[in-house]
Motif scaffolding. Sequence first.
Motif, PDB file in Angstrom:
ATOM      1  N   THR A   1      12.666   6.028  -5.827  1.00  0.00           N
ATOM      2  CA  THR A   1      11.342   5.408  -5.742  1.00  0.00           C
ATOM      3  C   THR A   1      11.267   4.367  -6.852  1.00  0.00           C
ATOM      4  O   THR A   1      12.118   4.363  -7.769  1.00  0.00           O
ATOM      5  CB  THR A   1      10.228   6.447  -5.920  1.00  0.00           C
ATOM      6  OG1 THR A   1      10.258   6.943  -7.272  1.00  0.00           O
ATOM      7  CG2 THR A   1      10.377   7.602  -4.927  1.00  0.00           C
ATOM      8  N   PRO A   2      10.268   3.508  -6.821  1.00  0.00           N
ATOM      9  CA  PRO A   2      10.160   2.519  -7.896  1.00  0.00           C
ATOM     10  C   PRO A   2      10.062   3.130  -9.287  1.00  0.00           C
ATOM     11  O   PRO A   2      10.463   2.507 -10.274  1.00  0.00           O
ATOM     12  CB  PRO A   2       8.883   1.758  -7.534  1.00  0.00           C
ATOM     13  CG  PRO A   2       8.806   1.854  -6.048  1.00  0.00           C
ATOM     14  CD  PRO A   2       9.312   3.231  -5.729  1.00  0.00           C
ATOM     15  N   SER A   3       9.577   4.377  -9.384  1.00  0.00           N
ATOM     16  CA  SER A   3       9.390   4.994 -10.702  1.00  0.00           C
ATOM     17  C   SER A   3      10.438   6.041 -11.052  1.00  0.00           C
ATOM     18  O   SER A   3      10.499   6.502 -12.201  1.00  0.00           O
ATOM     19  CB  SER A   3       8.007   5.642 -10.780  1.00  0.00           C
ATOM     20  OG  SER A   3       7.863   6.646  -9.774  1.00  0.00           O
TER      21      SER A   3
ATOM     22  N   ASP B   1      10.695  -7.295  -9.683  1.00  0.00           N
ATOM     23  CA  ASP B   1      10.451  -7.054 -11.103  1.00  0.00           C
ATOM     24  C   ASP B   1      11.772  -6.981 -11.864  1.00  0.00           C
ATOM     25  O   ASP B   1      11.928  -7.569 -12.943  1.00  0.00           O
ATOM     26  CB  ASP B   1       9.660  -5.753 -11.271  1.00  0.00           C
ATOM     27  CG  ASP B   1       9.382  -5.425 -12.733  1.00  0.00           C
ATOM     28  OD1 ASP B   1       9.023  -6.346 -13.492  1.00  0.00           O
ATOM     29  OD2 ASP B   1       9.540  -4.247 -13.105  1.00  0.00           O
TER      30      ASP B   1
ATOM     31  N   ALA C   1       5.935  -2.163  -1.960  1.00  0.00           N
ATOM     32  CA  ALA C   1       6.284  -1.476  -3.206  1.00  0.00           C
ATOM     33  C   ALA C   1       7.772  -1.614  -3.515  1.00  0.00           C
ATOM     34  O   ALA C   1       8.157  -1.789  -4.685  1.00  0.00           O
ATOM     35  CB  ALA C   1       5.900  -0.001  -3.103  1.00  0.00           C
TER      36      ALA C   1
ATOM     37  N   SER D   1       8.410  -5.233  -4.595  1.00  0.00           N
ATOM     38  CA  SER D   1       7.867  -5.490  -5.930  1.00  0.00           C
ATOM     39  C   SER D   1       8.776  -4.954  -7.021  1.00  0.00           C
ATOM     40  O   SER D   1       9.009  -5.615  -8.045  1.00  0.00           O
ATOM     41  CB  SER D   1       6.473  -4.858  -6.041  1.00  0.00           C
ATOM     42  OG  SER D   1       5.936  -5.056  -7.324  1.00  0.00           O
ATOM     43  N   ALA D   2       9.328  -3.755  -6.810  1.00  0.00           N
ATOM     44  CA  ALA D   2      10.209  -3.158  -7.820  1.00  0.00           C
ATOM     45  C   ALA D   2      11.483  -3.984  -7.995  1.00  0.00           C
ATOM     46  O   ALA D   2      11.948  -4.202  -9.123  1.00  0.00           O
ATOM     47  CB  ALA D   2      10.554  -1.725  -7.417  1.00  0.00           C
TER      48      ALA D   2
END
Length: 699
Positions: free
Chosen positions: A388-390, A593, A586, A589-590
């Motif tokens: 996941t992005p996190s 970034d 999402a 975006s990750a």
Amino acid sequence: MIDPVPGDRRPAVSPQLALRISAVGLVAFLLFSVLFFRLWYLQVLDGDSYRVQANSNRSRVETLPAARGSIVDRNGEPLVQNTAAVVARLRPDSLPASEKEAAADYGDKVIERAKLSKRRQGPEISIPAVPPDFAPRVQRLARTLGMRVATIQERIIRGLFLAGYAPVTIKANLPEDVAGFILERPKQFPGVETPQVLLRAYPQRSLAAQIFGTTNQISPEQLKERYYRERKVRPGTVIGRSGVEAAFDDYLRGTDGRQTLRVDAQGNPRGNGRVIEPTPGRGVQLTLDLDLQKAADAAYRRVAGNLDGAFVALDPRNGAILATGSFPTYDPTLLARPISDRRYKAIFEPKDGSAGPLLDRVSQSLYPAASTFKIVTALAGFDEGLITPSSTYADTGCIVFGGDKRRACNSGGGKGNGEINVATALKVSSDTFFYDLGLRLFEKRGEPLQKWARRLGFGRITGNDLGGETKGNVPDAAWRRRVGQIEIDCRKKNKIPLSAPSDVAGTRNCGLYDVGPFTLGEAVNLAVGQGALQTNPLQLAVAYAALANGGRIVRPHLGSKVIDDTGAVLQPIPAEKSRKIKIPAAFRSAIMDGLHRSASEPGGTSADVFSNSTPPWNQKRFPIFGKTGTAENVAQVIDQSWYVAYSYDRSPERKPIVVVVTAEKGRFGADTAAPIARLILSAWFGVKAAVVRGASETK
């Protein structure tokens, strides 16, 4: 005495009737005598003069070539145009039968050789010697034109083979005094003409040379094709053979005219007859920006020097190609005029084994993508729910995998990066993060990594409007079975055991592939863009454009508009529609970034390239989203340098651009490719240029 037959009573001829018959006979005799004398006079006494008149009473239809349309950049600056030149050419009907037979025999041998596999073709077919009955003419022409006899013979033979009905151009840009000398001596130079023709000219010289392509007279085989038959293309018509010239030939070609010439027995003109004027072709405006093209070309030479490589810049919204270049390059004027086989080989077929300047490395090369491919692995990992992005990963610098406990580490010494998420992994280009992701993707059904690669355009043609591009390769289980069978067949044919090592098999042209299923090691390599992955700069530009625009797979294109000779637009050239793939916001975006941090934050693989200058790059106005790559290429001892960048002016709708640069043997991506990309971006946005190289990077 026998009496006459009863009833046969013929009247006796009277003296008056006999006199009349004699008079009529005399008149007939006199008339026939006059006619006989006249015929004798015409054929014997005055026959030569009438023979000359009869021989002069011939006609020949000649083609009046239509001027091809010009090719200009997006602002109307000339890229390809026409220039008038006097040429020396030879009419096929003036050649002796011995020369025509030699050309036919040469053509048959060339065709037969082409049917064989490359391994069996052997040496090229040599040009036959000049026949003895033709040698004096060729020698005289060679002395006059300042050429070698062998060169003239080569051009005649090749010309007859390619288009036996058309005049063969022997030399272009003929000096006026030489042309006049030949024209004044038709008996010494039978069949030689010195017309003024239009040749293609390239005012920008070697800029974007590979995309323009070549023109030539249509071949007999092409005349039979339905495409040209429907368009009623005549023998002798000049058509586009490759590149832009071929892709937009319908617009550029125009319609040839014709004129009827009265000629004598030797074919020398004796006056003009009916003339149908040619219709010039229309111009084509490309999407290229000449100023950007010049700057990009200069940037590559400035940083990469003589290294082979390529660059491409396109608009991610629609796929319009803004600049493109392939190195080494060449002056296309060389191919717009006759060129000897010896000179052609010296320029276009290097002896060092390199591909040479004719290869457009932007769309026709095959390279591993290295770390620029990591965005694909990230998208596949997101889609499969593996990251996941996190979510984070403990990057210790190395990873151990497989039953044989193989070890794979970050390049640059295996230094770890600690707890990192996907954005940080892209920033520092962590190999172990993506090795681990590749291992987990390998365990999933349906080959998700390969599926995402193909969605983004890898392993398939981009559909650019010039064609001729390479498809590339995304290695998977099906590919492994296919190449494994090739190896098995090769070894069976050469009676080599499957257990024999590759170096032994290689002595008989086998040993190119492993035999067996797609392996865990190959999956790990693919996750970081190495191994059997093969791509080119144009495919990478399309993939990153999809990331930039939110999921549209654009069709790269060069054609923009059809114009007239004043530059007025006649019609747009429609671009192929893009296809759509779903990239959740999402996930995008990750990744974006991570790419931005890579080019802007300390520790990013290309951050030094954009920050270590005075003034530093204005990231607020022109944010950079970039990814370096350093490819281990088995064909090269030194690594290959890659860089992909996306940027815009304040808003994604203002001057968006995707730039891809690669330099063979350029080492780290931040060493060579990234500085070139920065210079290209500087030119596009009109900011001060600076050459800054990165301190170091990982793969």
